[in-house]
Design a protein around this motif. Structure first.
Motif: not given
Length: 306
Positions: A179-188
């Motif tokens: 859910x975190x990786x799907x629903x929140x913006x990702x900082x790469x």
């Protein structure tokens, strides 16, 4: 050939010019040139390409400089030992950025308690370049990542094994990893180092594709973006040691199934083997204190390169 000539050779290699070496050695440039010519005559080979500026070592010159560094350091330490002096001098050490902020300072402080006359020079860089600097004799040792090829002249021994963790704003702690990786913006974290490649490999195996909001090339910047509430990231545990615990929600990524190892790399033959053994113990102690110590195993050479 004498020790002074070897010191001169090292000075020219480090400064890139006879003038720079002259300043370091308190000699005239012509005297530096005479010493280098004497060495070239004794070995029957050109040590520097005089067509380049700064002066560039030839292949045979690089080989002799590596040997010269070892000889000079060995003689310096032998004089101290015979005179009853303590281990002293400058320890040139390299480390990747994620360990340079906490583990390295703590280990150096521990070493000062053992060797009060020892001083340190820290070079922060990428694992591959640090490994090359150790092989070339520019560094005594370095703390680098696994999955970097170990040349035959070096050994690599693990001191730290840590899980990768998923870091998110505290108010998102209720969410699952997916859910975190799907629903929140990702900082790469995007840079050409083993850790970034490992994170990308793990992400590619997931059934979700994170949506980037920020791409950063340093881990402190990635952590700072999470603290600012911009999104979620995957980071090594030690990247979070220096922050306030309640400023970021963190938990082992994939239930702790994904980890990385760091190890101490040094030359197989080193005049500073005793000091480096103590330094490796210091790093192991720091890793144990933070719960990320590596499992004991034999020191690795090129035939067992991680």
């Amino acid at each position: 050939m004498d020790l002074r000539q070897l010191q001169t050779l090292i000075a020219v290699a480090d400064t890139g010019s006879f003038a720079g070496a002259a300043s370091r050695m308190n000699l005239t440039p012509s005297a530096i040139g005479q010493q280098i010519q004497s060495l070239e005559g004794e070995f029957g080979a050109s040590l520097f390409d005089r067509r380049t500026r700064p002066r560039r070592l030839t292949a045979k010159g690089e080989e002799l400089v590596r040997a010269a560094r070892t000889v000079v350091q060995t003689m310096t330490e032998a004089k101290l030992a015979i005179a009853g002096g303590r281990t002293a001098g400058l320890l040139k050490f390299g480390a990747i950025r994620t360990v340079s902020m906490r583990l390295v300072p703590d280990a150096f402080a521990r070493m000062r308690g053992l060797y009060g006359d020892l001083t340190f020079q820290l070079t922060v860089g990428m694992s591959e370049s640090l490994m090359a600097d150790v092989a070339a004799g520019h560094l005594d040792a370095a703390l680098v990542a696994e999955h970097v090829g170990v040349p035959s002249s070096l050994t690599w021994s693990p001191v730290l094994q840590e899980p990768l963790v998923i870091a998110a704003p505290p108010d998102q702690a209720f969410r699952s990893d997916t859910s975190l990786l799907k629903d929140l913006p990702f900082i790469r974290y995007l840079t050409d180092v083993p850790l970034a490649r490992q994170i990308e490999t793990e992400l590619s195996g997931l059934s979700v594709v994170p949506k980037d909001i920020v791409v950063a090339n340093t881990m402190p910047a990635v952590v700072g973006m999470v603290q600012a509430g911009l999104g979620v990231a995957i980071v090594p545990r030690i990247a979070l040691l220096h922050i306030q615990p309640d400023s970021v929600h963190q938990r082992a990524f994939c239930d702790g199934a994904v980890s990385r190892r760091l190890g101490l790399v040094q030359r197989q033959v080193s005049s500073r083997s005793e000091v480096l053994a103590q330094l490796r113990d210091a790093f192991s102690a720091m890793a144990r204190a933070h719960g990320v110590a590596a499992e004991p195993m034999p020191v690795l050479g090129a035939e067992h390169a991680p």
